[in-house]
Write a protein that holds these residues in place. Sequence first.
Motif, mmCIF file in Angstrom:
data_model
loop_
_atom_site.group_PDB
_atom_site.id
_atom_site.type_symbol
_atom_site.label_atom_id
_atom_site.label_comp_id
_atom_site.label_asym_id
_atom_site.label_seq_id
_atom_site.Cartn_x
_atom_site.Cartn_y
_atom_site.Cartn_z
ATOM 1 N N LEU B 13 0.838 -1.202 0.000
ATOM 2 C CA LEU B 13 0.000 0.000 0.000
ATOM 3 C C LEU B 13 0.874 1.254 0.000
ATOM 4 C CD1 LEU B 13 -2.768 1.401 0.326
ATOM 5 C CD2 LEU B 13 -2.564 1.044 2.779
ATOM 6 N N ALA B 14 1.900 1.227 0.823
ATOM 7 C CA ALA B 14 2.800 2.387 0.892
ATOM 8 C C ALA B 14 3.497 2.602 -0.444
ATOM 9 C CB ALA B 14 3.833 2.172 1.997
ATOM 10 N N LYS B 15 3.907 1.523 -1.067
ATOM 11 C CA LYS B 15 4.587 1.648 -2.357
ATOM 12 C C LYS B 15 3.649 2.175 -3.419
ATOM 13 C CE LYS B 15 8.528 -1.114 -2.031
ATOM 14 N NZ LYS B 15 9.631 -1.257 -2.849
ATOM 15 N N ALA B 16 2.405 1.755 -3.346
ATOM 16 C CA ALA B 16 1.438 2.256 -4.318
ATOM 17 C C ALA B 16 1.321 3.770 -4.176
ATOM 18 C CB ALA B 16 0.088 1.582 -4.104
ATOM 19 N N ILE B 17 1.294 4.227 -2.947
ATOM 20 C CA ILE B 17 1.172 5.669 -2.715
ATOM 21 C C ILE B 17 2.420 6.401 -3.187
ATOM 22 C CG2 ILE B 17 1.012 7.408 -0.896
ATOM 23 C CD1 ILE B 17 -0.948 5.412 0.454
ATOM 24 N N HIS B 18 3.563 5.851 -2.902
ATOM 25 C CA HIS B 18 4.795 6.501 -3.370
ATOM 26 C C HIS B 18 4.852 6.509 -4.887
ATOM 27 C CE1 HIS B 18 6.524 7.285 0.481
ATOM 28 N NE2 HIS B 18 6.417 6.039 0.865
ATOM 29 N N SER B 19 4.359 5.461 -5.471
ATOM 30 C CA SER B 19 4.260 5.345 -6.929
ATOM 31 C C SER B 19 3.407 6.465 -7.497
ATOM 32 C CB SER B 19 3.541 4.039 -7.214
ATOM 33 O OG SER B 19 4.200 3.281 -8.098
#
Lengths: 279, 430
Positions: B13-19
């Motif tokens: 989820l965090a990576k999706a947001i950073h993406s």
Amino acid sequence: MPLSTQSQPENDEYILIASLDNVRNLSNILKAISFKDHAIFNATQNGLKVTVEDSKCLQANAFIQADIFQEFTLKEDVVGFQVNLTVLLDCLTIFGGSTVPGVMTALKMCYNGYGYPLTLFLEEGGVVTVCKINTQEPEEPLDFDFCSTNVTNKVILQSDSLKEAFSELDMTSEILQLTMSPSHPYFRLSTFGNSGNAHYDYPKDSEMMELFQCTKTQTNRYKMSLLKPSTKALALSCKVSVRTDSRGFLSLQYLVRNDDGQICFVEYYCCPDEEADEE
Amino acid sequence: MDCVTTGGNVKVLAKAIHSLSKIGEELYLEPVEDGLTLRAVNSSRSAFACFLLSPLFFQRYQAPSDHAFRCKMPIKSMQAVFRSLSSLERSVEKCRIELNSEKNRLTVTLHCKHGLLKTHNLSFQDCESLQAVFDKENCANVLRAQPRSALLFESLYFFYQKLSITASFSDQCLFSLWPSLIDYTSPVCRLWVDTVLHFPPSLEEVNVSVNGERVWLRNHLEDDADPSRAMMTELCLSAEEFDHFAVRSESNITFCLKELRGLLVFAESSGLPVSMHFDEPGSPVVLSVSDSVLDANFVLATLSEDAHQRNHNNNKADRREAQPAADDFMSDDMDSYLIAMEASDLPGDLPGPSHESVPPVPHSSTNHRARLPSEEEEEEEEEQVNQPPNKKFCSLFFGSVLPASSQLTNQTIQGQEVLASDSDDEKQEE
């Protein structure tokens, strides 16, 4: 100050001599309180105390006990002076970071009284550097009048958990709010920034909580800009004690282990922020 | 609304947001029956990204029952909650996102080790639903590859990252590089980029052309770039490198690579295959990553043919180049390639023939007419309007979109008018 007009004092004319085989045992700790240019040095038989203050609201003290030094000689009961801490740190680290393990810079710090500069002899690998830093009349450090009898709430936390919280603090928040209470939320750090507010809660039975002594619920706000420098001390430390007294004054005490595993202390005192409550 | 994620999915989820933060400055959040959608769009509306996290992604997923809820917030606010990926992995056990309607806040709570609880109450704004108009299923060309062995996608890294190059290559691809920077590490069929290369700032666009067997990636130079000082780079990858290579029509598209960075980082860390769907120039290119619980689509506008005469010519030129060049690639011999390129009389593929040490690479944006240096090309280049790259890209979409139907990102909405168009040049349909 023209050095040639002054006669070089002999060793026995110094009223303070402090020597270290590894200058980092002093420089690292001083970096933890170096948020302002000027520092007040106070040497007694117990050791060295260095004080830095900000806006009459914040005070940081670093304590390096006498037995940490390889040599610590005092000719008077109390020796005090004020120097530019930034310059001092530049001198202490004049050989740069030591990249070779086992290579240390040795320090001999000498002071021969009022009006004389602070003399530093630094040696690494046979190369000696001599630095003389002008001293000033020491100002009287603020007395926060923080005594244990007035302490309402006290906790001791392992630094690791606080380090994470401090590194993530919302810097758009002007204040850092601290809530300590015998009941929920026990120990809470709060910020109120542009995107909303955030709370970091530490339960009293957490493994990170070494001591929890809270007698009454207190919520106090402190200026973020004043407390942010304490992150440096937090980074060096392994444990921190957080205390508030009946006036809402905050005391943070950090237990720091130096390169040789010896213990030193750094403490921060902070006044609560007096502005009107928001949100 | 109440969603709970646990374990490794918190990091996803965090990576999706950073993406998404690499695309736009605002995060659009909309929980629907099919899952939680997180979307972002860039300011010129030429790049759009959407992550759909299905209910299975969550330990508990409860979409708002009564009315549809949509909000947007500065993406930095959400990023601050998930700031350090390594500490997330180490210490966060559970993440809960819930809507606090009374206080009008989105509350994200991270339950961490040792009992530490981090609560973030984020303010948000109501907004319209954000949806791009594109049709993945009907794209003429589809390429898919695993990120690890995905030469296509690692080679995209090669282009956009400011890295100087240590690269190894397979026997099917070839680079033109500053010779001193090449370090042949292993014959393993992988590209690996690990140090800093300075590209000129205008070099954010990559040109991808395909025929039935190969893909070429080239840097796309600005019209006014001085060919003698520019570095041309071309990579050619064979169809075999891909898990799936379906090219129905040869085409040549150019798009901005910068916004893709987020997807590539996400794909690499997730280990999921990345698919690229595209058509003719002007139609958006869709890059997507999906697994059973997650679906991500990055939609980027491509340079349209109408905007540039030369692109049209390019297509033909590239196809002509492709045939003879193929044989040179097969020989896996850089010297013979150099000789072949210098000897060839393919029109205009030598933008800076004075530099013999650098193997010349087909310059996809110049109008190829004759094998003469600068003057002719400069003339042509002057004809081109000097505009910042984004303006040449079609705006993809937008306006209010029917919220009623389940808004999966690969649905086509025909005949939607763009209500908000932010460029004077925009006459094209999307």
